[in-house]
Write a protein that holds these residues in place. Structure first.
Motif, PDB file in Angstrom:
ATOM      1  N   SER A  21       0.796  -1.172   0.129  1.00  0.00           N
ATOM      2  CA  SER A  21      -0.251   0.146  -0.001  1.00  0.00           C
ATOM      3  C   SER A  21       0.786   1.082   0.191  1.00  0.00           C
ATOM      4  O   SER A  21       0.379   2.177  -0.323  1.00  0.00           O
ATOM      5  CB  SER A  21      -0.983   0.036   1.157  1.00  0.00           C
ATOM      6  OG  SER A  21      -0.297  -0.007   2.134  1.00  0.00           O
ATOM      7  N   TRP A  24       2.255   2.170  -4.284  1.00  0.00           N
ATOM      8  CA  TRP A  24       1.313   2.610  -5.305  1.00  0.00           C
ATOM      9  C   TRP A  24       1.891   3.956  -6.047  1.00  0.00           C
ATOM     10  O   TRP A  24       2.241   4.800  -4.829  1.00  0.00           O
ATOM     11  CB  TRP A  24      -0.124   2.773  -5.062  1.00  0.00           C
ATOM     12  CG  TRP A  24      -0.865   1.348  -4.696  1.00  0.00           C
ATOM     13  CD1 TRP A  24      -1.053   0.663  -3.433  1.00  0.00           C
ATOM     14  CD2 TRP A  24      -1.324   0.513  -5.655  1.00  0.00           C
ATOM     15  NE1 TRP A  24      -1.855  -0.304  -3.638  1.00  0.00           N
ATOM     16  CE2 TRP A  24      -1.725  -0.717  -4.991  1.00  0.00           C
ATOM     17  CE3 TRP A  24      -1.065   0.475  -7.058  1.00  0.00           C
ATOM     18  CZ2 TRP A  24      -2.540  -1.822  -5.373  1.00  0.00           C
ATOM     19  CZ3 TRP A  24      -1.905  -0.792  -7.563  1.00  0.00           C
ATOM     20  CH2 TRP A  24      -2.466  -1.585  -7.164  1.00  0.00           C
ATOM     21  N   TRP A  28      -2.716   8.321 -10.019  1.00  0.00           N
ATOM     22  CA  TRP A  28      -3.449   7.127 -10.382  1.00  0.00           C
ATOM     23  C   TRP A  28      -3.448   6.931 -12.096  1.00  0.00           C
ATOM     24  O   TRP A  28      -3.355   7.920 -12.733  1.00  0.00           O
ATOM     25  CB  TRP A  28      -4.842   7.141 -10.203  1.00  0.00           C
ATOM     26  CG  TRP A  28      -5.152   7.090  -8.553  1.00  0.00           C
ATOM     27  CD1 TRP A  28      -4.746   7.680  -7.457  1.00  0.00           C
ATOM     28  CD2 TRP A  28      -5.986   5.930  -8.101  1.00  0.00           C
ATOM     29  NE1 TRP A  28      -5.252   6.949  -6.182  1.00  0.00           N
ATOM     30  CE2 TRP A  28      -5.916   5.957  -6.662  1.00  0.00           C
ATOM     31  CE3 TRP A  28      -6.703   5.054  -8.742  1.00  0.00           C
ATOM     32  CZ2 TRP A  28      -6.619   5.183  -5.749  1.00  0.00           C
ATOM     33  CZ3 TRP A  28      -7.466   4.044  -7.848  1.00  0.00           C
ATOM     34  CH2 TRP A  28      -7.600   4.231  -6.464  1.00  0.00           C
ATOM     35  N   ARG A  79      -6.227  -1.958  -5.804  1.00  0.00           N
ATOM     36  CA  ARG A  79      -6.849  -0.914  -4.970  1.00  0.00           C
ATOM     37  C   ARG A  79      -8.033  -0.207  -5.786  1.00  0.00           C
ATOM     38  O   ARG A  79      -8.022  -0.164  -7.032  1.00  0.00           O
ATOM     39  CB  ARG A  79      -5.824   0.301  -4.846  1.00  0.00           C
ATOM     40  CG  ARG A  79      -5.180   1.297  -5.688  1.00  0.00           C
ATOM     41  CD  ARG A  79      -4.474   2.191  -5.159  1.00  0.00           C
ATOM     42  NE  ARG A  79      -3.838   3.080  -6.478  1.00  0.00           N
ATOM     43  CZ  ARG A  79      -2.907   4.185  -6.078  1.00  0.00           C
ATOM     44  NH1 ARG A  79      -3.055   4.643  -4.948  1.00  0.00           N
ATOM     45  NH2 ARG A  79      -2.611   4.783  -6.978  1.00  0.00           N
ATOM     46  N   GLU A 111      -7.261  -1.659  -0.543  1.00  0.00           N
ATOM     47  CA  GLU A 111      -6.454  -2.483  -1.206  1.00  0.00           C
ATOM     48  C   GLU A 111      -6.771  -3.856  -0.824  1.00  0.00           C
ATOM     49  O   GLU A 111      -6.847  -4.185   0.162  1.00  0.00           O
ATOM     50  CB  GLU A 111      -5.017  -1.965  -0.863  1.00  0.00           C
ATOM     51  CG  GLU A 111      -3.764  -2.809  -1.646  1.00  0.00           C
ATOM     52  CD  GLU A 111      -2.333  -2.348  -1.237  1.00  0.00           C
ATOM     53  OE1 GLU A 111      -1.470  -2.757  -2.031  1.00  0.00           O
ATOM     54  OE2 GLU A 111      -2.451  -1.480  -0.329  1.00  0.00           O
ATOM     55  N   GLU A 156      -7.119   0.052  -9.745  1.00  0.00           N
ATOM     56  CA  GLU A 156      -5.689  -0.209 -10.325  1.00  0.00           C
ATOM     57  C   GLU A 156      -5.517  -1.723 -10.082  1.00  0.00           C
ATOM     58  O   GLU A 156      -5.650  -1.953  -8.736  1.00  0.00           O
ATOM     59  CB  GLU A 156      -4.628   0.578  -9.929  1.00  0.00           C
ATOM     60  CG  GLU A 156      -4.834   2.144 -10.595  1.00  0.00           C
ATOM     61  CD  GLU A 156      -3.711   3.093 -10.163  1.00  0.00           C
ATOM     62  OE1 GLU A 156      -3.650   3.984 -11.067  1.00  0.00           O
ATOM     63  OE2 GLU A 156      -3.133   2.636  -9.046  1.00  0.00           O
ATOM     64  N   SER A 158      -2.304  -4.439  -9.991  1.00  0.00           N
ATOM     65  CA  SER A 158      -0.904  -4.543 -10.179  1.00  0.00           C
ATOM     66  C   SER A 158      -0.578  -6.141 -10.190  1.00  0.00           C
ATOM     67  O   SER A 158      -0.670  -6.870  -8.999  1.00  0.00           O
ATOM     68  CB  SER A 158      -0.186  -3.792  -9.035  1.00  0.00           C
ATOM     69  OG  SER A 158       1.462  -4.194  -8.985  1.00  0.00           O
ATOM     70  N   ILE A 163       1.039  -2.453 -13.648  1.00  0.00           N
ATOM     71  CA  ILE A 163      -0.434  -1.957 -13.435  1.00  0.00           C
ATOM     72  C   ILE A 163      -1.296  -1.603 -14.576  1.00  0.00           C
ATOM     73  O   ILE A 163      -0.790  -1.027 -15.748  1.00  0.00           O
ATOM     74  CB  ILE A 163       0.056  -0.631 -12.504  1.00  0.00           C
ATOM     75  CG1 ILE A 163       0.831  -0.935 -11.357  1.00  0.00           C
ATOM     76  CG2 ILE A 163      -1.234  -0.021 -12.421  1.00  0.00           C
ATOM     77  CD1 ILE A 163       1.030   0.546 -10.505  1.00  0.00           C
TER      78      ILE A 163
END
Length: 840
Positions: A21, A24, A28, A79, A111, A156, A158, A163
């Protein structure tokens, strides 16, 4: 089902390690997406930036994104945030929902670690997103910004460092299976839910579902008055950059019924098209069945075969539960189910609960409610043309996690039980915020949560929520005072506030500093605290006391008199000024500290006007220069806690608080509960009785909410040994509800977090464990077991639990930090961290 996959991409493995977390990207890549019909009416002369469309409230959309992987990922995370709600699925498995409640101009993201849910080959991430439109107890609308404010999702994904965010490649369909449900009323606003499963394919969250007839998602472009427009990612209006969720994900056990009964549904009619008629039908059936409640001790064995026709099921979970309701049925297409989870099996309880409706698709009929519900009794009305089978009933509890310390135990089993039920009551009332009750409102009331927070600091090693609570609640009105609730329907300026609730919020900030020592958070909250106090100063008279304060001065549900100059309110205000002075000292803010101390002193000097020497007590009011007649525990206790009782008066105040024979209580909620008139019937609860009791002999007693101040006052007055006896008052609540504590001694909700104070007081006062320095770097241990000959338990600190065991005069202490021990004669001795045995 089909293997068709119109949107997929290949992700090579092995590029990066797992993202946490904290790693990221700050910006965004995931865009705000929705259907091409957000719930907005567009700009107008009255609303130049747009406004919610009143015809498109409570809308839902289904979203999907296919992913094809060469192999199982080493690490994967996701997230997501949304306005208003989302439910997240990966390969058909629901992983969670959110976001947490938030202010109109702030939003958080959640997340998830998803590597265990992904497989080599085809995968799908699916989202059921919802825009409420109408305010609810846990959501208030955000300002519209042309295209935002009418529903949106951003996410998003990952996978091993690559991503992929939400964009137009996601597939979307408006969900027509849910019938939009407006609030039932101003006070009763828990949303109903009606799902017609015939309009929702059970496999839509699975990878091989055919979504070829779905539409591409619409990317929402922000329109801004100043600067470049067209932003599509989180960070702009109206929320700014989303922050990480500050509290842990909700968790809990799966709760199953312990008993139930299936009865004939009678000659009633419900066509399955709306929940209003269904509510009336349920209410009528409950009224007919109420006299047979004891029959529900009958065992309900699942699966249960039921004949065709109309039947009423009454199911007992054996305790108050809080979470999402799950039903599984084997029934023919078109079978209708309508029901509600209630505090009590009465029509009055139905008035304050959500009603659920489900129309069976004829296969894979599993219904999980969108909202968290609370109650003990589930009532279901089922109508089917053929025989059907009820395969499962459960409540998936969803409350904040509690990392438990060793529980309080003593030679009085009643106190042990009270401690356990108090903790359970607070557990049930702790979600993404501290709420009043899980069974009715679920609002984050600004004042109620002072009790929940105190319990968590004492008995929960996870301090995420007690840290977050005062920050969430710090959403002042433009005039400086806090609204009565945060992040909910009653936060609107159109609803008058409860002024004393803001003063209890200041106590939350003070307690946050006491336990965590977090000056950074305290500093961020101090401007709000100062503005609250300056709001009160606008109602100050020449004598330094506030008078005729606007709003709803509640103090407590007991009939405390508050007209004119309210002694209880002024005492709470004095305590708040002292709290702010102490916090300002910790911050090195000498100016604010001096101002707060001057105001505290002024109230203390003027408070003498309430003292009646003949009665030997403070009267509750002064109206037009004349003292009122009533006397209450509230005024006496608050004055002691504020430090404004002169030394020569403390003995009289102590006698008053210990004279239990003179104490009486009554509550307006006695007629507004689930077992009486319901929440909106009868005299408004804001109307309190004028003194019709013997004010020269009787003292208005505190309800459970205000009892923490009574206990704190007695501790300050040297009567801590009496608290085990006083806490036995909660025995009466056990008799009324053995699994959770009610809101008041007389009526109210069957589970209310502010009644949980014994879980704190048995630790802090009876075992005597509390911080000696901010941040718990040093503890103070002063056991005061009173009549108990044996008592043990532990308190939470950031460094681990502090354990205390008392056996007669022998005291065993095990502390991870240094501590000061105080024996019963007041003698102090300092000890390093570790285990110590001493004498009381």
């Amino acid at each position: 089902m089909s293997s068709f996959c119109p949107v997929a991409f290949d992700l090579p493995l092995g590029k990066m390690t797992a993202m946490s977390s904290t790693t990221w990207p700050e910006t965004w890549t995931g865009r705000w997406i929705w259907s091409d019909r957000p719930a907005l009416a567009g700009p107008s002369a009255e609303h130049p930036y747009g406004a919610p469309d009143p015809e498109r409230f409570d809308t839902r959309v289904l979203l999907r994104r296919a992913l094809r992987l060469d192999g199982a990922p080493r690490s994967a995370s996701l997230r997501i945030t949304a306005d208003s709600d989302y439910r997240l699925f990966v390969n058909g498995r629901e992983l969670g929902s959110g976001p947490i409640r938030h202010s109109p101009r702030r939003i958080e993201y959640d997340e998830y670690a998803i590597e265990d849910a992904l497989v080599a080959g085809l995968n799908v991430v699916a989202v059921l997103a919802r825009f409420r439109g109408f305010p609810s107890p846990w959501w208030e609308p955000s300002p519209t910004s042309f295209t935002l404010g009418g529903g949106c999702v951003a996410a998003e994904i990952s996978i091993d460092g690559d991503i992929v965010g939400t964009d137009a490649s996601w597939r979307i369909r408006e969900a027509e299976a849910w019938t939009p449900a407006p609030p039932a009323g101003f006070l009763v606003t828990q949303p109903d839910e009606l799902l017609d499963a015939r309009l929702l394919d059970a496999d839509w969250t699975h990878p091989d579902y055919d979504d070829s007839d779905w539409q591409p998602a619409t990317v929402l472009h922000e329109h801004s008055i100043v600067g470049p427009s067209g932003r599509t990612t989180p960070g702009g209006e109206p929320w700014g950059a989303p922050g990480p969720r500050p509290v842990p994900a909700l968790t809990g056990e799966r709760r199953s019924p312990v008993a139930g009964l299936i009865l004939s549904g009678g000659e009633v009619a419900w066509d399955g098209a709306a929940l209003g008629p269904a509510r009336a039908v349920l209410s009528g059936l409950l009224a007919l069945w109420a006299g047979a409640a004891d029959e529900a001790s009958t065992d309900l064995e699942l699966p249960a075969e039921v004949a065709a026709g109309r039947h009423l099921l009454v199911v007992d979970f054996g305790a108050i539960v809080s979470g999402r309701l799950e039903l599984r049925l084997d029934a023919t297409v078109g079978t209708t189910v309508v029901g509600s989870l209630l505090e009590a099996p009465t029509s009055a309880a139905l008035d304050s609960a959500a009603v659920l409706g489900y129309v069976c698709r004829g296969s894979d009929d599993r219904f999980v409610s969108s909202e968290r519900l609370g109650g003990r009794w589930l009532v279901l009305l089922v109508e089917s043309e053929t025989a059907w089978r009820l395969e499962e009933i459960a409540v998936l509890e969803r409350v904040r996690p509690r990392e438990a310390v060793e529980p309080f135990r003593s030679d009085d089993g009643r106190l042990d039980r009270i401690y356990d039920v108090a903790l359970r009551t607070v557990d049930l009332s702790s979600h993404d915020a501290y709420v009043d009750c899980p069974t009715r409102e679920q609002r984050a009331w600004t004042g109620d949560s002072v009790v929940h927070q105190s319990v968590d600091f004492a008995a929960n090693l996870d301090w995420s929520l007690p840290r977050w609570s005062p920050q969430l609640l710090a959403q002042p009105r433009t005039d400086g005072i806090l609204p009565m609730v945060a992040a909910g329907d009653f936060a609107t300026p159109a609803v008058p506030t409860i002024p004393d609730w803001s003063l209890h919020w200041i106590r939350q900030v003070h307690r946050l500093h006491e336990y965590t020592g977090d000056l950074e958070v305290v500093a961020s909250l101090m401007p709000v605290a100062e503005n609250v106090l300056r709001w009160f100063d606008r109602h100050r008279g020449g004598d330094g006391l506030v008078s005729d304060v606007p709003g709803w001065v509640l103090i407590d549900w007991s009939p405390v008199q508050v007209e004119g100059r309210s002694a209880a309110l002024n005492a709470l205000l004095a305590r708040a000024f002292r709290d702010v002075a102490e916090l300002s000292d910790a911050l090195g803010d000498a100016g604010r500290a001096a101002w707060a101390r001057d105001r505290h002193a002024a109230i203390g000097a003027a408070f003498e006007v309430f003292w009646d020497e003949g009665r030997g007590a403070y009267r509750d009011t002064v109206i037009d220069g004349t003292r009122g007649r009533s006397v209450s525990e509230h005024t006496a206790a608050a004055a002691v806690c504020a430090g404004i009782v002169p030394a020569h008066r403390t003995a009289a105040v102590r006698r008053l608080l210990l004279d239990r024979s003179a104490v009486f209580t009554r509550s307006p909620l006695a007629d507004h509960g689930a077992d009486a008139l319901g929440p909106v019937a009868g005299t408004p609860v804001s109307v309190r009785d004028a003194p019709d009791w013997d004010t020269e002999r009787l003292t208005v007693g505190a309800q459970p909410f205000f009892r923490p101040l009574v206990h704190e006052a007695l501790d300050l007055l040297g009567a801590t040994d009496r608290l085990p006896d006083l806490l036995l008052d909660w025995d009466a609540l056990l008799a009324d509800g053995p699994t959770a504590f009610r809101e008041c001694w007389e009526g109210g909700s069957y589970c209310h977090g502010w009644s949980g104070t014994p879980a704190r007081d048995l630790i802090v006062f009876t075992l005597g464990i509390r911080p000696a320095e901010p941040g718990c770097t040093r503890m103070r241990i002063a056991p005061r077991p009173g009549r108990l000959t044996r008592a043990s338990g532990a308190a939470a600190t950031p460094f681990g639990p502090v354990r205390v065991a008392v056996e007669g005069d022998r005291v065993e202490i095990d502390s991870p930090v240094p501590f000061t021990f105080v024996d019963r004669d007041g003698r102090e001795s300092d000890h390093p961290a570790g285990a110590v045995t001493t004498r009381l």
